[in-house]
Design a protein around this motif. Structure first.
Motif, PDB file in Angstrom:
ATOM      1  N   MET A 182     -43.133 -33.329 -29.383  1.00 59.07           N
ATOM      2  CA  MET A 182     -44.206 -32.343 -29.239  1.00 59.07           C
ATOM      3  C   MET A 182     -43.839 -31.025 -29.930  1.00 59.07           C
TER       4      MET A 182
ATOM      5  N   VAL B  33     -46.857 -30.044 -32.326  1.00 59.88           N
ATOM      6  CA  VAL B  33     -47.809 -29.021 -31.881  1.00 59.88           C
ATOM      7  C   VAL B  33     -48.096 -27.987 -32.965  1.00 59.88           C
TER       8      VAL B  33
ATOM      9  N   MET C 288     -50.511 -29.486 -35.331  1.00 61.40           N
ATOM     10  CA  MET C 288     -51.844 -29.627 -34.737  1.00 61.40           C
ATOM     11  C   MET C 288     -52.578 -28.287 -34.773  1.00 61.40           C
TER      12      MET C 288
ATOM     13  N   GLN D  95     -60.161 -28.853 -28.194  1.00 56.16           N
ATOM     14  CA  GLN D  95     -58.905 -29.564 -28.423  1.00 56.16           C
ATOM     15  C   GLN D  95     -57.713 -28.692 -28.056  1.00 56.16           C
TER      16      GLN D  95
ATOM     17  N   THR E  57     -57.482 -28.543 -24.293  1.00 55.58           N
ATOM     18  CA  THR E  57     -56.953 -29.813 -23.786  1.00 55.58           C
ATOM     19  C   THR E  57     -55.449 -29.902 -24.015  1.00 55.58           C
ATOM     20  N   LEU E  58     -55.006 -29.483 -25.181  1.00 55.48           N
ATOM     21  CA  LEU E  58     -53.572 -29.480 -25.487  1.00 55.48           C
ATOM     22  C   LEU E  58     -52.827 -28.542 -24.553  1.00 55.48           C
TER      23      LEU E  58
ATOM     24  N   VAL F 221     -49.736 -22.400 -27.633  1.00 55.71           N
ATOM     25  CA  VAL F 221     -51.097 -22.915 -27.641  1.00 55.71           C
ATOM     26  C   VAL F 221     -52.049 -21.887 -27.029  1.00 55.71           C
TER      27      VAL F 221
END
Length: 93
Positions: free
Chosen positions: A18, A22, A25, A35, A38-39, A84
């Motif tokens: 991850m 990440v 992403m 998204q 959610t992550l 994030v």
């Protein structure tokens, strides 16, 4: 009996993966706010699980290096969740 060391090993491998995935992403130009939310939720959940795993390892008397590895795993997930969260904040601005 639960094999806490095996769970730690698997979770550490997932955390390392991850940590690599990440940023890619989040850098994808087509990632949606949903998204990202959610992550964030998934990483936050993993951080909570890692904390519980650390507590279980402590409870069953595992050695200090094992506990340190669990703490690092928890920190890794918390750090990723924070990254994030920053992306989500930037998307909302």
């Amino acid at each position: 009996m639960t094999d806490w060391l095996e769970i730690l090993k698997q979770e550490t491998a997932t955390g390392e993966r991850m940590e690599r995935e990440v940023p890619d992403m989040l850098a994808h130009p087509d990632i949606s706010e949903e998204q990202v939310r959610t992550l964030f939720a998934a990483l936050d959940k993993q951080a909570e699980f890692a904390e519980k795993l650390k507590q279980a390892l402590e409870k069953f008397g595992h050695d200090f290096p094992v506990i340190i590895a669990a703490e690092r795993l928890e920190e890794r997930y918390a750090d990723l969740a924070a990254i994030v969260a920053e992306k989500l904040k930037a998307m909302r601005a």
